[in-house]
Enzyme design. Structure first.
Site, PDB file in Angstrom:
ATOM      1  N   PHE A   1       0.881  -1.278  -0.078  1.00  0.00           N
ATOM      2  CA  PHE A   1      -0.119  -0.062   0.109  1.00  0.00           C
ATOM      3  C   PHE A   1       0.904   1.281   0.044  1.00  0.00           C
ATOM      4  CE2 PHE A   1       0.799  -1.041   4.427  1.00  0.00           C
ATOM      5  CZ  PHE A   1       1.130   0.178   5.165  1.00  0.00           C
TER       6      PHE A   1
ATOM      7  N   GLU B   1       0.048   5.011   1.816  1.00  0.00           N
ATOM      8  CA  GLU B   1      -0.797   5.493   3.000  1.00  0.00           C
ATOM      9  C   GLU B   1      -0.441   6.975   3.344  1.00  0.00           C
ATOM     10  OE1 GLU B   1      -3.140   2.759   5.758  1.00  0.00           O
ATOM     11  OE2 GLU B   1      -1.926   3.747   7.115  1.00  0.00           O
TER      12      GLU B   1
ATOM     13  N   HIS C   1      12.257  -5.779   5.314  1.00  0.00           N
ATOM     14  CA  HIS C   1      11.945  -6.833   6.296  1.00  0.00           C
ATOM     15  C   HIS C   1      11.941  -8.389   5.654  1.00  0.00           C
ATOM     16  CE1 HIS C   1       7.895  -5.228   5.448  1.00  0.00           C
ATOM     17  NE2 HIS C   1       7.700  -6.149   4.779  1.00  0.00           N
ATOM     18  N   ASN C   2      12.483  -8.396   4.514  1.00  0.00           N
ATOM     19  CA  ASN C   2      12.856  -9.908   3.903  1.00  0.00           C
ATOM     20  C   ASN C   2      14.195  -9.920   3.379  1.00  0.00           C
ATOM     21  OD1 ASN C   2      10.272 -10.737   4.496  1.00  0.00           O
ATOM     22  ND2 ASN C   2       9.427 -10.661   2.493  1.00  0.00           N
TER      23      ASN C   2
ATOM     24  N   GLY D   1       0.422  -1.299  10.235  1.00  0.00           N
ATOM     25  CA  GLY D   1      -0.701  -1.935  10.851  1.00  0.00           C
ATOM     26  C   GLY D   1      -1.466  -2.568   9.813  1.00  0.00           C
TER      27      GLY D   1
ATOM     28  N   HIS E   1       7.717  -7.163  12.223  1.00  0.00           N
ATOM     29  CA  HIS E   1       7.573  -6.170  10.811  1.00  0.00           C
ATOM     30  C   HIS E   1       6.250  -5.811  10.820  1.00  0.00           C
ATOM     31  CE1 HIS E   1       5.302  -9.489   8.821  1.00  0.00           C
ATOM     32  NE2 HIS E   1       5.636  -8.699   7.993  1.00  0.00           N
ATOM     33  N   GLY E   2       5.274  -6.171  11.508  1.00  0.00           N
ATOM     34  CA  GLY E   2       3.789  -5.736  11.244  1.00  0.00           C
ATOM     35  C   GLY E   2       2.815  -6.360  12.106  1.00  0.00           C
TER      36      GLY E   2
END
Length: 472
Positions: free
Chosen positions: A203, A205, A322-323, A372, A395-396
């Protein structure tokens, strides 16, 4: 799976054959996966069997079932002691990450212009499963330059400023990228997607800083209460997906030759020092650079919209993945060792004073960006001294429902109307796309962050709330 509670936010899976180290889960009891529906704790134990693994097989509070590794999994292997690299420990969306930018604009001042901003962002942000992109590369040499140079190359070409590199992980590009190890099919998939959002949980945002927990650190990051911000969450698109596919297949074939046996073929791996290990790390780094350039281009497009509609620029707070699997030096039993640190659905969180941080952030630590679920708040954290799990955190929010389950759960509801009832402007998302990402499909991100902080992995700096979202 038997868990031993070591503290309110730390659980242990005792080592048993063929595990080489224990498993450690950082979570509250309420956040632990449902063993009947989610096999991620079994995956934590499986990861603990990898050759060369040191410390423990770690899981973050947002842990859930993934491919080979759990999402929210962290594991480090000793490069000089037979340590392996596993593509499943990075995942298909290599270097998927988050970029946060801020505007010198308050939420109240944006309100009358929010619709115009959202319309502009919708028009300028290619997304979904198609091949549209901000940057139409002229030839293979230009894509090669993206794979080698990442955000640095994008900035050289006019898509950004120097601060964008200073405030990006690895200063905008991973140095050991090797595009020669990227297959033709991966190149083909990535050639027309540089500067595109994709779909799923990705996304763009528009947000506002709702609460500041640490004024001094927030100021160093460039955050203040009431401020407008933009968060971009995306990765390496089809290129990264194909690289993971290629190398899982290749490593599965060569493992027997290295005497490696794993309990799950999705944990296919090879020694870091092997030809296959080095080749994967080179291809993975190229995908990481592609992802950095991808977010750089989307940020550039967002800047143009903000400048035109509001007269304000957007400054980068930080860009973090985050990967990834990274070769880092950490102490093992009191001795510095080169480790291959896999973070899959987990974020690097460097503490204050770390030499890899830019000068202006070194006194306060690294910004950690935690998005989030749809319609809920996001968090900015910072790394802390002495953290476990190789300076890593969540990471979330972490899924608790599959996309199919989530879509079924909101049957009879209108996700768009529910978001707009919260004064969140929505652009470009299908009903199905929204349904898959609604809060019921995820853990409570506030509880995840509280558990991460309680476990000593990080510290809260600020909470952000959504004003508008662009999705595929």
């Amino acid at each position: 799976m038997d868990l031993v509670e070591e503290s309110p936010y730390r659980f242990r899976i005792d080592r048993h054959d063929p595990m080489r180290v224990p498993g450690v889960v950082f979570a509250s009891r309420a956040l632990l996966p449902d063993a009947g529906a989610d096999k991620s704790l079994e995956q934590v134990a499986n990861v603990a069997t990898l050759p060369g693994i040191v410390g423990a097989s770690y899981a973050m509070p947002d842990v859930h079932w993934g491919y080979g590794f759990p999402i929210g999994g962290v594991a480090a292997t000793d490069v000089e002691d037979g340590g392996v690299v596993s593509p499943g420990g990075v995942g298909f969306d290599i270097s998927c990450g988050v970029r946060l930018l801020t505007a010198d604009l308050d939420r109240s001042a944006l309100r009358p212009r929010l619709d115009a901003v959202m319309d502009g962002l919708s028009e300028s942000t290619p997304r979904g499963m198609g091949k549209g992109a901000v940057w139409h590369l002229t030839d293979g040499a230009e894509l090669d330059a993206v794979l080698r140079g990442g955000s640095r190359y994008a900035v050289e070409r006019g898509f950004g400023v120097q601060r964008d590199l200073d405030r990006c992980e690895d200063y905008g590009a991973v140095g050991d990228a090797n595009p020669a190890q990227v297959s033709e099919r991966a190149v083909e998939r990535g050639a027309r997607q540089v500067g595109s959002l994709g779909s799923g949980n990705h996304f763009l945002e528009v947000q506002a800083v709702e609460k500041v927990y640490d004024e001094a650190v927030a100021a160093a990051f460039g955050l203040r209460a009431g401020q407008v911000s933009v968060m971009i969450h995306c990765g390496s698109r089809g290129l990264g997906h194909q690289i993971c596919t290629d190398y899982v297949r290749g490593m599965e074939k060569v493992m027997p030759g290295y005497g490696i046996h794993v309990p799950d073929r999705q944990l296919a791996c090879a020694p870091v020092s092997s030809h296959e290990g080095r080749a994967y790390l080179g291809a993975m780094a190229a995908a990481a650079n592609y992802a950095r350039a991808n977010r750089q281009l989307l940020a550039h497009a967002a800047r143009r919209v903000f400048a035109r509609v509001t007269g304000c620029d957007l400054d980068l707070v930080y860009d973090i993945s985050h990967n990834l699997a990274k070769i880092e030096t950490h102490e093992v039993d009191g001795t510095p060792r080169p480790l291959c640190v896999h973070r899959k659905g987990a974020t690097r969180a460097l503490p204050p004073g770390h030499p890899d941080l830019p000068d202006d952030l070194r006194p306060v630590g690294q910004p950690v960006l935690i998005p989030g679920s749809m319609g809920t708040g996001s968090y900015v954290l910072t790394g802390v001294p002495g953290a476990p799990a190789w300076a890593s955190t969540c990471h979330g929010a972490g899924r608790v429902q599959s996309r199919k389950q989530a879509t079924k759960a909101v049957r009879g509801h209108d996700p768009r109307r529910e978001l707009e009832a919260q004064d969140i402007a929505v652009r470009g998302a299908s009903r199905k796309g929204l349904a898959e990402e609604m809060p019921a499909a995820y853990k409570d991100v506030a509880a995840v962050v509280a558990a991460a902080e309680g476990a000593g992995l990080c510290r809260k700096v600020a909470r952000l709330v959504p004003l508008g979202v662009v999705k595929g």
